[in-house]
Design an enzyme around this catalytic site. Sequence first.
Site, PDB file in Angstrom:
ATOM      1  N   ASP A  13      10.493 -11.129  -7.315  1.00 21.11           N
ATOM      2  CA  ASP A  13      11.585 -10.724  -6.590  1.00 21.11           C
ATOM      3  C   ASP A  13      12.471 -11.816  -6.096  1.00 21.11           C
ATOM      4  O   ASP A  13      13.113 -11.963  -5.136  1.00 21.11           O
ATOM      5  CB  ASP A  13      11.451  -9.933  -5.258  1.00 21.11           C
ATOM      6  N   LYS A  16      15.514 -13.082 -10.636  1.00 21.59           N
ATOM      7  CA  LYS A  16      15.443 -13.454 -11.891  1.00 21.59           C
ATOM      8  C   LYS A  16      16.409 -13.012 -12.906  1.00 21.59           C
ATOM      9  O   LYS A  16      17.123 -13.277 -13.591  1.00 21.59           O
ATOM     10  CB  LYS A  16      14.019 -13.437 -12.693  1.00 21.59           C
ATOM     11  N   GLY A  40      11.000  -5.170 -11.162  1.00 16.67           N
ATOM     12  CA  GLY A  40      12.275  -4.546 -10.761  1.00 16.67           C
ATOM     13  C   GLY A  40      13.247  -5.707 -10.438  1.00 16.67           C
ATOM     14  O   GLY A  40      13.295  -6.442  -9.881  1.00 16.67           O
ATOM     15  N   HIS A  41      14.194  -5.515 -11.563  1.00 15.63           N
ATOM     16  CA  HIS A  41      15.201  -6.392 -11.834  1.00 15.63           C
ATOM     17  C   HIS A  41      16.480  -5.648 -11.416  1.00 15.63           C
ATOM     18  O   HIS A  41      16.778  -4.819 -11.774  1.00 15.63           O
ATOM     19  CB  HIS A  41      15.509  -7.126 -13.099  1.00 15.63           C
TER      20      HIS A  41
END
Length: 423
Positions: A13, A16, A40-41
């Site tokens: 987190d 990225k 989770g992006h």
Amino acid sequence: MSANIIIGTQWGDEGKGKVVDSLGAKTDYVVRFGGGNNAGHTVHVGSEKFVLHLLPSGVLHSQSKCILGSGVVIDPKVFLEEIEALESRGFNTDHVFMSNRAHLIMPYHIILDGLWETLKGDNKIGTTNRGIGPCYSDKFERIGIRVEDLLYPEVFARRLKDTLNIKNALLTKIFNKEALSFEEIYDSYIKMGEKLKKRIINSELELEKALKEDKKILLEGAQAMMLDIDYGHYPYVTSSSPTANGACVGSGIALKHIDKIIGVCKAYSTRVGEGPFPTELHDKSGEWLREKGSEFGATTGRPRRCGWLDIVVVKHAVSISGITDIALTKIDILSELKEIPICVAYEIDGERVEYIPSSIEANQKAKPILEMMPGWDEDLSQCKSFKEMPLNAQKYILKIEELINCNLSYISTGVDRDQYITR
Ligand code: IMP
């Protein structure tokens, strides 16, 4: 002939997705090399917000081919849902592919992930409950089912039958649960396989050809240093190798092709799930960072634990992965603080320690040794160059650079794709 790697230097987190998205515009291929839909992006394009779990962040650039490499564990249902969600918002997804060698997350992996966690009680890892650990366990146990198997229904049926026998024995005899139906799993996976067929490729061959043609490749990490199965806070880790070393294995690209290794580092620290977190804040400052930085898990919605920047952790990442450049994110969140603490070492049993100990017990005892940096009030979101940043923000950046002995060559100053400074 070069490939660059982007990885997380803390507990995941770090932002990225934003960095990959900004740099993705300049590459021919974006390849994810590990993890699954535990990631989770979040990517912001104009006023639109995209949260991706499995697809590489670079998917929003249709000129880059996106590949889920052999090191990724793929839940085909989630893959198809993410593809459909993007297409319904007008994005073309014809450029998204997956390695035939990648392993499939099966329904029993997800069920067993939850059951193992319950059985561990107070020692639970705090997994994302997406079946990641059980899928990697099967890979190494050599009873996994791979993407390629979907193309051959008879092979798929044989493998599923063998593995399901073992899983149903576990479910019924150990956990007192109902057995899963072979037919239901078989039918749904073969149907999904039909939809995935055109996207299944021999990715190492494709990438080898791309390198020969001088194409640019970006290897996109998920999770991060301290979640690494070997060098993270074991056992409070994920089940893959999110370091740069894992990038070559999980993509099939040889080490000699790697050019830059970019480590993404948030200007403070966050962690989800259980495990040691020496700079964790249990007071109002922690709540302030969580609210201002919107530190809630993109995958599970869990509030993230928040703390000050931990240089011991980032130095560990620089060393293990051979990071050549750091991309610093979310420094804009720190505006308005009078002073900003940085953890430069730990105190463990009365001793100063400047590295990550291997034992989880030692890490749990680590107390942060903090150095204070002066803060700034100005909003950083409009800064377009390093020189435009307030002097104390510049000092904060230079201090980190000095402590970790690595260039901070990219500084993100806001959520938008183009809110960043390069140095
Ligand atoms: P798993 O990967 O679901 O097995 O979870 C293992 C640990 O890694 C848990 O503490 C998760 O919260 C953490 N984790 C896994 N993926 C991510 C990520 O993308 N960001 C942050 N933490 C993660």
